[in-house]
Design a protein around this motif. Sequence first.
Motif, PDB file in Angstrom:
ATOM      1  N   TRP A 174      43.377   4.453   6.237  1.00  0.00           N
ATOM      2  CA  TRP A 174      44.378   4.620   5.362  1.00  0.00           C
ATOM      3  C   TRP A 174      44.900   5.664   4.897  1.00  0.00           C
ATOM      4  O   TRP A 174      46.154   6.039   4.658  1.00  0.00           O
ATOM      5  N   SER A 175      44.398   6.939   5.175  1.00  0.00           N
ATOM      6  CA  SER A 175      44.641   8.125   5.144  1.00  0.00           C
ATOM      7  C   SER A 175      45.267   8.510   7.066  1.00  0.00           C
ATOM      8  O   SER A 175      46.034   9.555   6.321  1.00  0.00           O
ATOM      9  N   GLY A 176      44.643   8.373   8.315  1.00  0.00           N
ATOM     10  CA  GLY A 176      45.028   8.598   9.385  1.00  0.00           C
ATOM     11  C   GLY A 176      44.179  10.132   9.513  1.00  0.00           C
ATOM     12  O   GLY A 176      44.691  10.019  10.866  1.00  0.00           O
ATOM     13  N   VAL A 177      43.093  10.163   9.170  1.00  0.00           N
ATOM     14  CA  VAL A 177      42.081  11.034   9.216  1.00  0.00           C
ATOM     15  C   VAL A 177      41.073  10.412   9.475  1.00  0.00           C
ATOM     16  O   VAL A 177      40.817   9.775   8.821  1.00  0.00           O
ATOM     17  N   ARG A 178      40.191  11.140  11.054  1.00  0.00           N
ATOM     18  CA  ARG A 178      39.605  10.824  11.171  1.00  0.00           C
ATOM     19  C   ARG A 178      38.342  10.911  11.155  1.00  0.00           C
ATOM     20  O   ARG A 178      38.048  11.539   9.889  1.00  0.00           O
ATOM     21  N   VAL A 179      37.224  10.137  10.672  1.00  0.00           N
ATOM     22  CA  VAL A 179      36.225   9.650  10.068  1.00  0.00           C
ATOM     23  C   VAL A 179      35.019  11.215   9.969  1.00  0.00           C
ATOM     24  O   VAL A 179      35.318  11.342   8.639  1.00  0.00           O
ATOM     25  N   GLU A 180      35.678  11.495  11.103  1.00  0.00           N
ATOM     26  CA  GLU A 180      34.283  13.178  11.512  1.00  0.00           C
ATOM     27  C   GLU A 180      35.113  14.023  10.525  1.00  0.00           C
ATOM     28  O   GLU A 180      34.424  15.413  10.183  1.00  0.00           O
ATOM     29  N   ASP A 181      36.393  13.758   9.918  1.00  0.00           N
ATOM     30  CA  ASP A 181      37.246  14.749   9.524  1.00  0.00           C
ATOM     31  C   ASP A 181      37.519  14.749   7.744  1.00  0.00           C
ATOM     32  O   ASP A 181      37.974  14.794   6.912  1.00  0.00           O
ATOM     33  N   LEU A 182      35.931  13.710   7.155  1.00  0.00           N
ATOM     34  CA  LEU A 182      36.290  13.375   6.170  1.00  0.00           C
ATOM     35  C   LEU A 182      34.968  14.572   5.183  1.00  0.00           C
ATOM     36  O   LEU A 182      34.473  13.936   4.531  1.00  0.00           O
ATOM     37  N   ASN A 183      33.617  14.894   5.790  1.00  0.00           N
ATOM     38  CA  ASN A 183      32.648  15.564   5.396  1.00  0.00           C
ATOM     39  C   ASN A 183      32.890  16.492   5.208  1.00  0.00           C
ATOM     40  O   ASN A 183      31.706  17.714   5.229  1.00  0.00           O
TER      41      ASN A 183
END
Length: 120
Positions: free
Chosen positions: A97-106
Amino acid sequence: MNKIEIFDPAMCCSTGVCGPSVDPELTRVASAVYSLEKKGLNIKRYQLTSNPEKFAENGEITRILNEKGPDALPVVLVNDVLVKVGSYPTDEEFSEWSGVRVEDLNEKPKARLSIDLRQL
């Protein structure tokens, strides 16, 4: 840019990440929301006890609450479209939904405290 809104159930604080036993799922969601906010994305969390007006203003949320009750929460809208009922988004869904990589969500909040023990 997508607008993501999470309608949380009643909790003791704005994130639910408090008290003696912290739910790891709420910690993960709070971290993802924090990371997306820091990246400038339009993501909001509303809590039933502290933001009841947001629930009342939204026809879709009101309908869900009338039909299923508060146990249907959390509810997630993306661009005002219902995408999830009864559970929080996965990191993969946040990423989609955001276009942000999973790795950058933490991303963790970085706060430094300066305590002068001589003053105590």
